[in-house]
Design a protein around this motif. Sequence first.
Motif, PDB file in Angstrom:
ATOM      1  N   CYS A 170       0.975  -1.625  -0.130  1.00  0.00           N
ATOM      2  CA  CYS A 170      -0.163  -0.186  -0.044  1.00  0.00           C
ATOM      3  C   CYS A 170       0.897   0.925   0.115  1.00  0.00           C
ATOM      4  N   ILE A 171       2.514   0.817  -0.421  1.00  0.00           N
ATOM      5  CA  ILE A 171       2.869   2.318  -0.558  1.00  0.00           C
ATOM      6  C   ILE A 171       3.011   3.364   0.766  1.00  0.00           C
ATOM      7  N   ASN A 172       3.452   2.536   2.042  1.00  0.00           N
ATOM      8  CA  ASN A 172       3.114   2.947   2.877  1.00  0.00           C
ATOM      9  C   ASN A 172       1.976   3.603   3.551  1.00  0.00           C
ATOM     10  N   SER A 174       0.488   5.276   1.404  1.00  0.00           N
ATOM     11  CA  SER A 174      -0.071   6.613   1.249  1.00  0.00           C
ATOM     12  C   SER A 174      -1.369   6.940   0.421  1.00  0.00           C
ATOM     13  N   ALA A 176      -1.956   9.206  -1.941  1.00  0.00           N
ATOM     14  CA  ALA A 176      -1.249   9.834  -3.187  1.00  0.00           C
ATOM     15  C   ALA A 176      -0.955   8.324  -4.089  1.00  0.00           C
ATOM     16  N   ALA A 177      -0.424   7.205  -3.801  1.00  0.00           N
ATOM     17  CA  ALA A 177      -0.045   6.096  -4.701  1.00  0.00           C
ATOM     18  C   ALA A 177      -1.485   5.488  -4.801  1.00  0.00           C
ATOM     19  N   ASP A 202       8.457   4.251   8.572  1.00  0.00           N
ATOM     20  CA  ASP A 202       8.528   4.788   7.728  1.00  0.00           C
ATOM     21  C   ASP A 202       9.860   4.095   7.663  1.00  0.00           C
ATOM     22  N   ARG A 282       7.796  11.893  -2.094  1.00  0.00           N
ATOM     23  CA  ARG A 282       6.133  11.473  -1.670  1.00  0.00           C
ATOM     24  C   ARG A 282       5.752  10.151  -1.804  1.00  0.00           C
ATOM     25  N   HIS A 283       6.425   9.638  -2.759  1.00  0.00           N
ATOM     26  CA  HIS A 283       5.562   8.165  -2.875  1.00  0.00           C
ATOM     27  C   HIS A 283       4.803   7.715  -3.625  1.00  0.00           C
ATOM     28  N   GLU A 284       4.436   8.973  -4.784  1.00  0.00           N
ATOM     29  CA  GLU A 284       4.195   8.546  -5.790  1.00  0.00           C
ATOM     30  C   GLU A 284       4.733   8.302  -6.803  1.00  0.00           C
TER      31      GLU A 284
END
Length: 349
Positions: A170-172, A174, A176-177, A202, A282-284
């Motif tokens: 789940c991309i930390n 985030s 945005a992902a 993190d 920003r994990h995008e």
Amino acid sequence: IQHHREIHVVMGNEACDLDSTVSALALAYFLAQSSPAPAAAFVPVLNIPRADFALRTETTFLLRDRGVPAASLIFRDEIDLGGLHQAGLLSLTLVDHHVLPGADAALEEAVVEVLDHRPLERHRGPPCRVTVEPVGSCATLVTERIAQGPPGLLDRTTAALLHGTILLDCINLSPAAGKVTPRDVACVALLEERFPELPPRDSVFGALQAAKFDVSGLTTEQMLRKDLKVLSGDELVLAISGIYVDLETFLLRPGLLQDLDAFCQARGYAGLVAMTVSFNERHEPTRKLAVYSRCETLRGTLCRALEEATAPSLHLQPLPSPWPCVGAFAQGNALASRKKVLPILRAAL
């Protein structure tokens, strides 16, 4: 088979990514502990040959970090599922997928349970127990299942494996992902509440992401195999590889064309689609696509299908390609992961 011992196998998909591996290990362990006087031995099986395990760099990292030795794992080439099934001794639980590939079609009758987070492609009637929910990680469904079971069965090692897997998938967490759901967030919180000594999110995510993207020691063939899905049409077989370097870097690898040719010829693939993904701080995600085939008609068909797709629209922009038999694109819709691109390619085949 000689001792007529029943085996209940819990097995993930053929990509055998971290989610498939940990879901199989954790669920098999839970079933072994929670089943009253089980007739069967519960066995998690990693759905790749042992020789391919080194390619799963994030998985080898997390299991090593958590003290799970590779010697204690069982791989697909180390167990005769067909023989067990023919002897009437096999029960099969599928995690992180719910449709067996054609080569395993004979095992379908042995499937007693499914836990998956992809859209349902085929329906199974009772007595098969089916849990298919649109969450970011299949490990979330396994965590929920364990949490609903008898108290005290979740231990620190299992919790750490599930925690790391959900964070990576789940991309930390985030938003945005575009992968995380409230249920994923709730499971991470539950694991942290029960095991406050788990490392911070993190640092877990950073270490796993670095391990996943560390392809420094891999050949092109290993990079293509590292995260490979295969689609079969009526006459054609297509490879779809997730690649963890920038597309331009990948296309300029020495001997790339010979490597692509050899990879497809050795396995009978008519073509290959590579989706590269990289992340900013920003994990995008940034995604790019390469479409390779020596057959111009197939290459054109696949490129058109991807460019004209509407469900979802990929917003492709053509990129220069150093090779005439490779089409290259920047993907404007970065939230359309490979899972969302697969149905487009399946329809095109």
